[in-house]
Motif scaffolding. Structure first.
Motif, PDB file in Angstrom:
ATOM      1  N   LYS A   1      59.340 -44.884  -8.602  1.00 55.88           N
ATOM      2  CA  LYS A   1      59.607 -45.299  -7.211  1.00 55.88           C
ATOM      3  C   LYS A   1      60.210 -44.159  -6.406  1.00 55.88           C
ATOM      4  O   LYS A   1      59.844 -43.937  -5.250  1.00 55.88           O
ATOM      5  N   ALA A   2      61.143 -43.432  -7.011  1.00 59.03           N
ATOM      6  CA  ALA A   2      61.768 -42.311  -6.310  1.00 59.03           C
ATOM      7  C   ALA A   2      60.739 -41.206  -6.036  1.00 59.03           C
ATOM      8  O   ALA A   2      60.725 -40.614  -4.950  1.00 59.03           O
ATOM      9  N   ALA A   3      59.875 -40.952  -7.006  1.00 58.69           N
ATOM     10  CA  ALA A   3      58.845 -39.924  -6.824  1.00 58.69           C
ATOM     11  C   ALA A   3      57.862 -40.338  -5.736  1.00 58.69           C
ATOM     12  O   ALA A   3      57.467 -39.518  -4.901  1.00 58.69           O
ATOM     13  N   GLY A   4      57.461 -41.594  -5.736  1.00 56.06           N
ATOM     14  CA  GLY A   4      56.546 -42.087  -4.712  1.00 56.06           C
ATOM     15  C   GLY A   4      57.136 -41.985  -3.323  1.00 56.06           C
ATOM     16  O   GLY A   4      56.446 -41.609  -2.363  1.00 56.06           O
ATOM     17  N   ALA A   5      58.414 -42.313  -3.216  1.00 59.38           N
ATOM     18  CA  ALA A   5      59.073 -42.228  -1.909  1.00 59.38           C
ATOM     19  C   ALA A   5      59.131 -40.783  -1.421  1.00 59.38           C
ATOM     20  O   ALA A   5      58.871 -40.502  -0.243  1.00 59.38           O
ATOM     21  N   ARG A   6      59.448 -39.866  -2.332  1.00 61.12           N
ATOM     22  CA  ARG A   6      59.513 -38.466  -1.920  1.00 61.12           C
ATOM     23  C   ARG A   6      58.126 -37.929  -1.580  1.00 61.12           C
ATOM     24  O   ARG A   6      57.959 -37.182  -0.622  1.00 61.12           O
ATOM     25  N   TRP A   7      57.116 -38.310  -2.359  1.00 60.91           N
ATOM     26  CA  TRP A   7      55.746 -37.843  -2.106  1.00 60.91           C
ATOM     27  C   TRP A   7      55.263 -38.293  -0.736  1.00 60.91           C
ATOM     28  O   TRP A   7      54.633 -37.527   0.000  1.00 60.91           O
ATOM     29  N   LYS A   8      55.586 -39.532  -0.378  1.00 62.82           N
ATOM     30  CA  LYS A   8      55.173 -40.047   0.937  1.00 62.82           C
ATOM     31  C   LYS A   8      55.871 -39.317   2.069  1.00 62.82           C
ATOM     32  O   LYS A   8      55.296 -39.139   3.147  1.00 62.82           O
ATOM     33  N   SER A   9      57.108 -38.911   1.829  1.00 59.86           N
ATOM     34  CA  SER A   9      57.865 -38.257   2.901  1.00 59.86           C
ATOM     35  C   SER A   9      57.524 -36.768   3.021  1.00 59.86           C
ATOM     36  O   SER A   9      57.898 -36.134   4.003  1.00 59.86           O
ATOM     37  N   MET A  10      56.818 -36.201   2.049  1.00 59.90           N
ATOM     38  CA  MET A  10      56.464 -34.777   2.090  1.00 59.90           C
ATOM     39  C   MET A  10      55.343 -34.518   3.094  1.00 59.90           C
ATOM     40  O   MET A  10      54.480 -35.359   3.309  1.00 59.90           O
ATOM     41  N   THR A  11      55.383 -33.330   3.691  1.00 57.86           N
ATOM     42  CA  THR A  11      54.313 -32.939   4.606  1.00 57.86           C
ATOM     43  C   THR A  11      53.160 -32.337   3.795  1.00 57.86           C
ATOM     44  O   THR A  11      53.309 -32.049   2.604  1.00 57.86           O
ATOM     45  N   ASP A  12      52.036 -32.120   4.450  1.00 57.33           N
ATOM     46  CA  ASP A  12      50.885 -31.519   3.782  1.00 57.33           C
ATOM     47  C   ASP A  12      51.204 -30.112   3.292  1.00 57.33           C
ATOM     48  O   ASP A  12      50.691 -29.678   2.265  1.00 57.33           O
ATOM     49  N   GLU A  13      52.053 -29.408   4.038  1.00 60.39           N
ATOM     50  CA  GLU A  13      52.448 -28.056   3.635  1.00 60.39           C
ATOM     51  C   GLU A  13      53.269 -28.091   2.348  1.00 60.39           C
ATOM     52  O   GLU A  13      53.134 -27.213   1.493  1.00 60.39           O
ATOM     53  N   ASP A  14      54.124 -29.114   2.200  1.00 57.59           N
ATOM     54  CA  ASP A  14      54.924 -29.258   0.988  1.00 57.59           C
ATOM     55  C   ASP A  14      54.063 -29.643  -0.208  1.00 57.59           C
ATOM     56  O   ASP A  14      54.345 -29.258  -1.345  1.00 57.59           O
ATOM     57  N   LYS A  15      53.011 -30.397   0.056  1.00 59.63           N
ATOM     58  CA  LYS A  15      52.119 -30.856  -1.013  1.00 59.63           C
ATOM     59  C   LYS A  15      51.101 -29.794  -1.436  1.00 59.63           C
ATOM     60  O   LYS A  15      50.506 -29.901  -2.509  1.00 59.63           O
ATOM     61  N   ALA A  16      50.916 -28.763  -0.617  1.00 62.26           N
ATOM     62  CA  ALA A  16      49.867 -27.766  -0.851  1.00 62.26           C
ATOM     63  C   ALA A  16      49.907 -27.119  -2.236  1.00 62.26           C
ATOM     64  O   ALA A  16      48.862 -26.985  -2.878  1.00 62.26           O
ATOM     65  N   PRO A  17      51.084 -26.711  -2.761  1.00 58.45           N
ATOM     66  CA  PRO A  17      51.061 -26.086  -4.094  1.00 58.45           C
ATOM     67  C   PRO A  17      50.595 -27.050  -5.192  1.00 58.45           C
ATOM     68  O   PRO A  17      49.903 -26.643  -6.133  1.00 58.45           O
ATOM     69  N   TYR A  18      50.952 -28.296  -5.054  1.00 60.69           N
ATOM     70  CA  TYR A  18      50.544 -29.296  -6.051  1.00 60.69           C
ATOM     71  C   TYR A  18      49.044 -29.591  -5.956  1.00 60.69           C
ATOM     72  O   TYR A  18      48.380 -29.780  -6.975  1.00 60.69           O
ATOM     73  N   VAL A  19      48.533 -29.603  -4.737  1.00 66.18           N
ATOM     74  CA  VAL A  19      47.094 -29.808  -4.539  1.00 66.18           C
ATOM     75  C   VAL A  19      46.316 -28.633  -5.131  1.00 66.18           C
ATOM     76  O   VAL A  19      45.284 -28.820  -5.785  1.00 66.18           O
ATOM     77  N   ALA A  20      46.838 -27.414  -4.942  1.00 61.73           N
ATOM     78  CA  ALA A  20      46.175 -26.224  -5.477  1.00 61.73           C
ATOM     79  C   ALA A  20      46.160 -26.251  -7.012  1.00 61.73           C
ATOM     80  O   ALA A  20      45.144 -25.930  -7.636  1.00 61.73           O
ATOM     81  N   LYS A  21      47.293 -26.644  -7.627  1.00 62.20           N
ATOM     82  CA  LYS A  21      47.350 -26.751  -9.090  1.00 62.20           C
ATOM     83  C   LYS A  21      46.374 -27.800  -9.597  1.00 62.20           C
ATOM     84  O   LYS A  21      45.698 -27.606 -10.613  1.00 62.20           O
ATOM     85  N   ALA A  22      46.304 -28.924  -8.888  1.00 63.45           N
ATOM     86  CA  ALA A  22      45.403 -29.999  -9.293  1.00 63.45           C
ATOM     87  C   ALA A  22      43.949 -29.541  -9.205  1.00 63.45           C
ATOM     88  O   ALA A  22      43.139 -29.858 -10.088  1.00 63.45           O
TER      89      ALA A  22
END
Length: 138
Positions: A68-89
């Motif tokens: 739940k905590a991870a989901g809440a943080r993931w939703k609050s992150m911007t696309d720029e914050d998510k970019a490194p994880y998207v690149a790894k995936a």
């Protein structure tokens, strides 16, 4: 019974519906050598988040709380914050595609999976054979 069906006709219909599809207990066995699907960007993020969360909350034993905590943080992150994880995936996905192609080629060529991927590596087998030969020479 509706529509003038007899009790026997209704029972046979019920039995037919129960047995439609695959028979129970006849599952296809999954090949343990088949490559596993790559994680999505969220699950790549979750790997790092779990480490941080467990350091911050060492007494927490609930998986649901972490999720739940991870989901809440993931939703609050911007696309720029998510970019490194998207690149790894994406990199893991391309690696997975290569592995699946190699796996499918092995299957198509008809090589025996049990011979290729035994529990002992080939070097361990060679060492065991050489030890046996040394004992026989003594």
């Amino acid at each position: 019974m509706k529509g003038g069906e007899s009790k026997a006709e209704a029972t046979s219909t019920d039995q037919r519906l129960k047995t439609r599809g695959r028979k129970a207990g006849k599952k296809t066995k999954k090949d343990p050598n088949q490559p596993k699907r790559p994680p999505s960007a969220f699950f790549v993020f979750l790997e790092d988040f779990r480490k941080e969360f467990n350091l911050a909350n060492p007494n927490n034993k609930s998986v649901a709380t972490v999720g739940k905590a991870a989901g809440a943080r993931w939703k609050s992150m911007t696309d720029e914050d998510k970019a490194p994880y998207v690149a790894k995936a994406e990199s893991r996905k391309t690696e997975y595609i290569k592995n699946v192609q190699q796996y499918n080629l092995k299957l198509a060529s008809g090589t025996n999976r049990e011979e290729d991927d035994s529990d002992k590596s080939k070097s361990e087998v060679d060492e065991a054979v050489s030890e046996e030969e040394a004992e026989d020479d003594d």
